[in-house]
Design a protein around this motif. Structure first.
Motif, PDB file in Angstrom:
ATOM      1  N   SER A 637       0.860  -1.186   0.000  1.00 11.58           N
ATOM      2  CA  SER A 637       0.000   0.000   0.000  1.00 11.58           C
ATOM      3  C   SER A 637       0.891   1.229   0.000  1.00 11.58           C
ATOM      4  O   SER A 637       1.811   1.325   0.804  1.00 11.58           O
ATOM      5  CB  SER A 637      -0.909   0.021   1.229  1.00 11.58           C
ATOM      6  N   TYR A 638       0.611   2.158  -0.893  1.00 12.35           N
ATOM      7  CA  TYR A 638       1.433   3.356  -1.021  1.00 12.35           C
ATOM      8  C   TYR A 638       0.636   4.580  -0.572  1.00 12.35           C
ATOM      9  O   TYR A 638      -0.537   4.730  -0.926  1.00 12.35           O
ATOM     10  CB  TYR A 638       1.868   3.554  -2.472  1.00 12.35           C
ATOM     11  N   TYR A 639       1.288   5.462   0.140  1.00 10.95           N
ATOM     12  CA  TYR A 639       0.706   6.751   0.475  1.00 10.95           C
ATOM     13  C   TYR A 639       1.537   7.813  -0.239  1.00 10.95           C
ATOM     14  O   TYR A 639       2.641   8.119   0.188  1.00 10.95           O
ATOM     15  CB  TYR A 639       0.717   6.992   1.986  1.00 10.95           C
ATOM     16  N   PRO A 640       1.051   8.354  -1.336  1.00  8.63           N
ATOM     17  CA  PRO A 640       1.866   9.314  -2.087  1.00  8.63           C
ATOM     18  C   PRO A 640       1.976  10.635  -1.348  1.00  8.63           C
ATOM     19  O   PRO A 640       0.984  11.185  -0.880  1.00  8.63           O
ATOM     20  CB  PRO A 640       1.082   9.488  -3.392  1.00  8.63           C
ATOM     21  N   ALA A 641       3.183  11.128  -1.226  1.00  8.17           N
ATOM     22  CA  ALA A 641       3.388  12.422  -0.574  1.00  8.17           C
ATOM     23  C   ALA A 641       3.206  13.545  -1.594  1.00  8.17           C
ATOM     24  O   ALA A 641       3.102  13.310  -2.796  1.00  8.17           O
ATOM     25  CB  ALA A 641       4.768  12.470   0.050  1.00  8.17           C
ATOM     26  N   ASN A 642       3.182  14.752  -1.108  1.00  8.05           N
ATOM     27  CA  ASN A 642       2.889  15.883  -1.958  1.00  8.05           C
ATOM     28  C   ASN A 642       4.006  16.177  -2.941  1.00  8.05           C
ATOM     29  O   ASN A 642       5.167  15.871  -2.700  1.00  8.05           O
ATOM     30  CB  ASN A 642       2.658  17.129  -1.115  1.00  8.05           C
ATOM     31  N   GLY A 643       3.640  16.820  -4.026  1.00  3.93           N
ATOM     32  CA  GLY A 643       4.609  17.408  -4.923  1.00  3.93           C
ATOM     33  C   GLY A 643       5.021  18.757  -4.365  1.00  3.93           C
ATOM     34  O   GLY A 643       5.077  18.975  -3.156  1.00  3.93           O
ATOM     35  N   ILE A 644       5.271  19.687  -5.244  1.00  6.55           N
ATOM     36  CA  ILE A 644       5.692  21.016  -4.798  1.00  6.55           C
ATOM     37  C   ILE A 644       4.560  21.674  -4.019  1.00  6.55           C
ATOM     38  O   ILE A 644       3.397  21.683  -4.436  1.00  6.55           O
ATOM     39  CB  ILE A 644       6.121  21.885  -6.005  1.00  6.55           C
ATOM     40  N   THR A 645       4.883  22.181  -2.849  1.00  2.47           N
ATOM     41  CA  THR A 645       3.918  22.916  -2.031  1.00  2.47           C
ATOM     42  C   THR A 645       4.606  24.170  -1.505  1.00  2.47           C
ATOM     43  O   THR A 645       5.821  24.185  -1.292  1.00  2.47           O
ATOM     44  CB  THR A 645       3.403  22.081  -0.850  1.00  2.47           C
ATOM     45  N   ALA A 646       3.842  25.210  -1.300  1.00  7.34           N
ATOM     46  CA  ALA A 646       4.410  26.484  -0.877  1.00  7.34           C
ATOM     47  C   ALA A 646       3.500  27.139   0.141  1.00  7.34           C
ATOM     48  O   ALA A 646       2.281  26.926   0.146  1.00  7.34           O
ATOM     49  CB  ALA A 646       4.609  27.408  -2.076  1.00  7.34           C
ATOM     50  N   MET A 647       4.099  27.942   1.019  1.00  9.40           N
ATOM     51  CA  MET A 647       3.343  28.684   2.027  1.00  9.40           C
ATOM     52  C   MET A 647       3.925  30.091   2.138  1.00  9.40           C
ATOM     53  O   MET A 647       5.140  30.261   2.291  1.00  9.40           O
ATOM     54  CB  MET A 647       3.418  27.986   3.379  1.00  9.40           C
ATOM     55  N   LEU A 648       3.077  31.079   2.033  1.00  8.04           N
ATOM     56  CA  LEU A 648       3.456  32.475   2.250  1.00  8.04           C
ATOM     57  C   LEU A 648       2.726  32.980   3.477  1.00  8.04           C
ATOM     58  O   LEU A 648       1.497  32.901   3.547  1.00  8.04           O
ATOM     59  CB  LEU A 648       3.097  33.335   1.038  1.00  8.04           C
ATOM     60  N   ASN A 649       3.481  33.491   4.446  1.00 12.26           N
ATOM     61  CA  ASN A 649       2.905  34.017   5.676  1.00 12.26           C
ATOM     62  C   ASN A 649       3.334  35.466   5.848  1.00 12.26           C
ATOM     63  O   ASN A 649       4.517  35.799   5.709  1.00 12.26           O
ATOM     64  CB  ASN A 649       3.352  33.187   6.880  1.00 12.26           C
ATOM     65  N   ILE A 650       2.382  36.330   6.146  1.00 11.08           N
ATOM     66  CA  ILE A 650       2.642  37.753   6.383  1.00 11.08           C
ATOM     67  C   ILE A 650       2.233  38.070   7.811  1.00 11.08           C
ATOM     68  O   ILE A 650       1.099  37.797   8.215  1.00 11.08           O
ATOM     69  CB  ILE A 650       1.852  38.632   5.395  1.00 11.08           C
ATOM     70  N   GLN A 651       3.163  38.635   8.586  1.00  7.84           N
ATOM     71  CA  GLN A 651       2.907  38.918   9.993  1.00  7.84           C
ATOM     72  C   GLN A 651       3.174  40.391  10.302  1.00  7.84           C
ATOM     73  O   GLN A 651       4.100  40.998   9.748  1.00  7.84           O
ATOM     74  CB  GLN A 651       3.798  38.057  10.891  1.00  7.84           C
ATOM     75  N   TYR A 652       2.360  40.921  11.196  1.00  3.82           N
ATOM     76  CA  TYR A 652       2.540  42.289  11.677  1.00  3.82           C
ATOM     77  C   TYR A 652       2.632  42.256  13.196  1.00  3.82           C
ATOM     78  O   TYR A 652       1.784  41.670  13.868  1.00  3.82           O
ATOM     79  CB  TYR A 652       1.376  43.189  11.243  1.00  3.82           C
ATOM     80  N   THR A 653       3.676  42.879  13.729  1.00  2.00           N
ATOM     81  CA  THR A 653       3.912  42.894  15.170  1.00  2.00           C
ATOM     82  C   THR A 653       3.768  44.320  15.695  1.00  2.00           C
ATOM     83  O   THR A 653       4.324  45.265  15.113  1.00  2.00           O
ATOM     84  CB  THR A 653       5.323  42.372  15.497  1.00  2.00           C
ATOM     85  N   PHE A 654       3.033  44.458  16.799  1.00  2.00           N
ATOM     86  CA  PHE A 654       2.914  45.771  17.432  1.00  2.00           C
ATOM     87  C   PHE A 654       2.914  45.576  18.943  1.00  2.00           C
ATOM     88  O   PHE A 654       2.564  44.510  19.456  1.00  2.00           O
ATOM     89  CB  PHE A 654       1.653  46.504  16.970  1.00  2.00           C
ATOM     90  N   SER A 655       3.377  46.586  19.654  1.00  2.00           N
ATOM     91  CA  SER A 655       3.447  46.482  21.110  1.00  2.00           C
ATOM     92  C   SER A 655       3.200  47.841  21.737  1.00  2.00           C
ATOM     93  O   SER A 655       3.126  48.857  21.037  1.00  2.00           O
ATOM     94  CB  SER A 655       4.817  45.950  21.536  1.00  2.00           C
TER      95      SER A 655
END
Length: 655
Positions: A637-655
């Motif tokens: 039994s095979y579980y195929p893993a993902n091909g190309i995957t990407a994640m873009l995260n934008i964060q704003y910090t305030f204090s």
């Protein structure tokens, strides 16, 4: 119990800079070699110098966390192996054995063999993650064979507020929030709120993974006291079609079968209380307590299987006293935990009570030599009822652990540690489907091992090297056998005697302030010393000297980190996983899963209070299998893993 295997596709990447304390005057620094990953250099650690045993060098982890799970960061290091994933919670292995995952010194994986609940970790408040491959059964009991992955939260002594949004390819996105609010003018009380919501789709296996996590943390810190209270609530929903048969893989290996759908739903709450009180200059009292409750439901792709519901609970208590002066560090403590488990298809009710006492003493003989000895005794009582056999079983296990080591400090930058350990892993109460009704025991026999290990560490201002060589003689190694003739679904079993010979190595070198590079590799040869294996047709095969399947004998990674300008950093990693026998192929007669390379890329850009994080996994869209299992004899039994995957995260910090 039918074994279910779940895939969580990695979408974030991290460079693992390794740093460890370099303080030859520190008493009994005995955990070598420890990889210390520092998440963030910001924020002073107020009022902690009197309580810390070591002072690790702060090295920033890259890329920044963003909206990603720490699971995806951990498995970028070759030392850490992930195999089966349950929802958002894979299992972690060091040296081919399951590792103990600790959050603030308390185990996250004491009752569940399928997952280690790292989704409960409030990642935005992580201070360090220590990956330590030395045996840890003396201090932490079960699953101490491989070592520990210790996650520690940080105390931030200023107000900070962060909000982030992410989007991913092929499809998905989420929102993350972090709040650190001081509660008094002396900056000794802080409240943290951490939330993470994420939805990810994967086009190769048609899966969808929805994760929602929230954590409330109250922290108190002074010169003489530390107090930490956590409450986490985590919900995962995984929807996917299941594994491919060999025929389906031959016809179209790029997509999983569309003939059915499987669902995995998991809801976990976890509360922790940790207190450290300095009694005087030499004595420190520690108290740790935890309560965890979990509900899960698996809905199978085959309608004939229906669904399998389970719930479990854990109460844990650990008081200890630490005595430390310039030459001696001694930890004496006890542990108590009570856990329950029910599953609709196998176990109607099971309960386990564990009581343990332990002592670890570390003696600094002079500036060059130090030694240590530790011991642990644990009593475990399990009882429960099985649905299939309509039987009741119970089991009493009395077991001990021990360690003796000798360390030589060649210089402040180089030391060697030789150790002999006797470690163990108790069976989980959800693995108790084999022996009830056949013997008086409720579950499997505990897994034990003699471990002979030599660790070396060298570090100067530019170079850091770590190496660990080990030989493990293992009895009753716990595994799952899909071909076991006692059940059409297979069964959990104890292996015949096995042995593991291996080596861990890591290197990091800073060429300049702008450029650093490094890598890590694992050689782990796990073989059967002797024994036989029974196939589904009850034919026994001699498996002496065969390779234990289901893990790559060799894996490696290299990475580079370029600071192109003060605000822009790039990270590149190449990973390699060698060929392996399919999980369950104990006779080593089936085709191997071929080895493969993966290329990962990351970028971080900081401008004022804005931060942009981009991570790309499997940059060249390499097709590979992340997991292979034998559903029955000579059928993969095979579980195929993902091909190309990407994640873009934008964060704003305030204090």
């Amino acid at each position: 119990m039918k074994k279910q295997i779940y895939i969580v596709i990695s979408l974030s990447f991290a460079m693992t800079h390794f740093a460890c304390a370099d303080n030859s005057q520190e008493s009994a620094h005995y955990t070598l070699p420890t990889i210390v990953i520092h998440y963030n250099k910001q924020g002073t650690q107020a009022h902690t110098s009197d309580l810390k045993a070591t002072n690790p060098i702060a090295v920033e982890l890259f890329p920044s966390y963003g909206n990603q799970s720490i699971d995806n960061m951990l498995k970028q290091n070759a030392w850490v192996e992930t195999r089966i994933s349950s929802g958002a919670n894979p299992t972690y292995y060091l040296k081919g054995q399951r590792a103990t995952v600790l959050l603030n010194g308390m185990s996250l994986n004491q009752f569940n063999s399928q997952a280690q609940n790292t989704s409960l970790v409030p990642a935005n408040s992580i201070e360090t993650i220590d990956i330590n491959p030395t045996a840890s059964s003396v201090l932490y009991g079960s699953m101490g064979l491989g070592g520990t992955i210790a996650i520690k939260q940080k105390f931030i002594d200023y107000n900070q507020y962060l909000i982030g949004m992410s989007t991913s390819y092929p499809l998905g996105g989420g929102v993350n929030l972090f709040v650190n609010q001081l509660l008094d003018q002396q900056k000794t009380w802080a409240f943290q709120l951490i939330t993470n919501t994420e939805s990810l789709d994967n086009y190769r296996d048609y899966s969808r993974n929805n994760n929602n996590n929230i954590d409330f943390t109250l922290l108190h810190q002074t010169n003489t006291q530390q107090l930490r209270f956590n409450f986490s609530d985590s919900y995962q929903y995984l929807h996917f079609p299941g594994g491919l048969s060999q025929l389906e893989s031959d016809q179209d290996p790029w997509q999983a079968s569309s003939s059915g759908r499987q669902k995995y739903i998991n809801h976990t709450i976890n509360s922790q209380l940790g207190l450290t009180q300095k009694i005087n200059q030499e004595f420190i009292f520690n108290l740790q307590s935890q309560y965890q409750q979990q509900w899960a439901n698996v809905i199978f792709a085959n309608p004939g299987y229906g669904s399998s519901k389970q719930n479990s609970s854990l109460f844990y208590l650990r008081p200890s006293i630490t005595y430390q002066n310039n030459w001696l560090k001694n930890i004496t403590g006890s542990e108590f935990n009570y856990q329950t488990f029910k599953q609709s298809s196998t176990i109607s009710d099971s309960r386990q009570t564990n009581v343990a006492i332990f002592n670890q003493a570390d003696l600094k003989l002079n500036l060059k030599w130090q030694t240590g000895v530790g011991g642990r005794y644990e009593h475990s009582y399990t009882q429960g009822d099985l649905i299939l056999s309509a039987s009741h079983g119970s089991q009493i296990i009395n077991i001990g652990a021990g360690e003796l080591y000798l360390q030589y400090n060649w210089a402040t930058s180089f030391n060697t540690r030789a150790s002999i350990s006797y470690a163990y892993q108790l069976p989980f109460i959800d693995q108790s489907n084999l022996t009830p009704g056949l013997t008086s025991n409720f579950g499997l026999d505990p897994q034990t091992a003699w471990i002979y290990q030599i660790d070396n560490q060298y570090k100067n201002n530019k170079l850091e090297l770590k190496n660990s060589t080990y030989w493990m003689l293992i009895n009753n190694q716990i595994a799952y056998n899909g071909n076991d003739p006692s059940s059409s679904f297979g069964a959990n079993i104890n292996f015949p005697p096995t042995q593991t010979i291996g080596n861990l190595f890591s290197l990091d070198y800073r060429w300049s302030q702008m450029l650093s590079s490094g890598g890590s590799f694992v050689l782990n040869l796990n073989t059967f010393r002797f024994g036989t294996f029974s196939h589904a047709n009850n034919i026994k095969t001699d498996i002496s000297n065969n390779t234990v399947p289901g893990q790559s004998p060799f894996s490696a990674e290299i990475h580079g980190n370029w600071h192109l300008m003060p605000d822009l950093t790039l990270w590149l990693q190449q990973q390699y996983f060698s060929a392996q026998y399919a999980d369950g192929d104990y006779s080593n007669t089936l085709a191997k899963q071929s080895g493969y390379f993966l290329t990962n890329l990351g970028a971080k850009y900081q401008i004022n209070q804005w931060q942009f994080n981009l991570s790309i996994y499997n940059l060249f869209n390499k097709f590979y299998y992340s997991y292979v299992a034998t559903a029955d004899f000579k059928r993969l039994s095979y579980y195929p893993a993902n091909g190309i995957t990407a994640m873009l995260n934008i964060q704003y910090t305030f204090s």
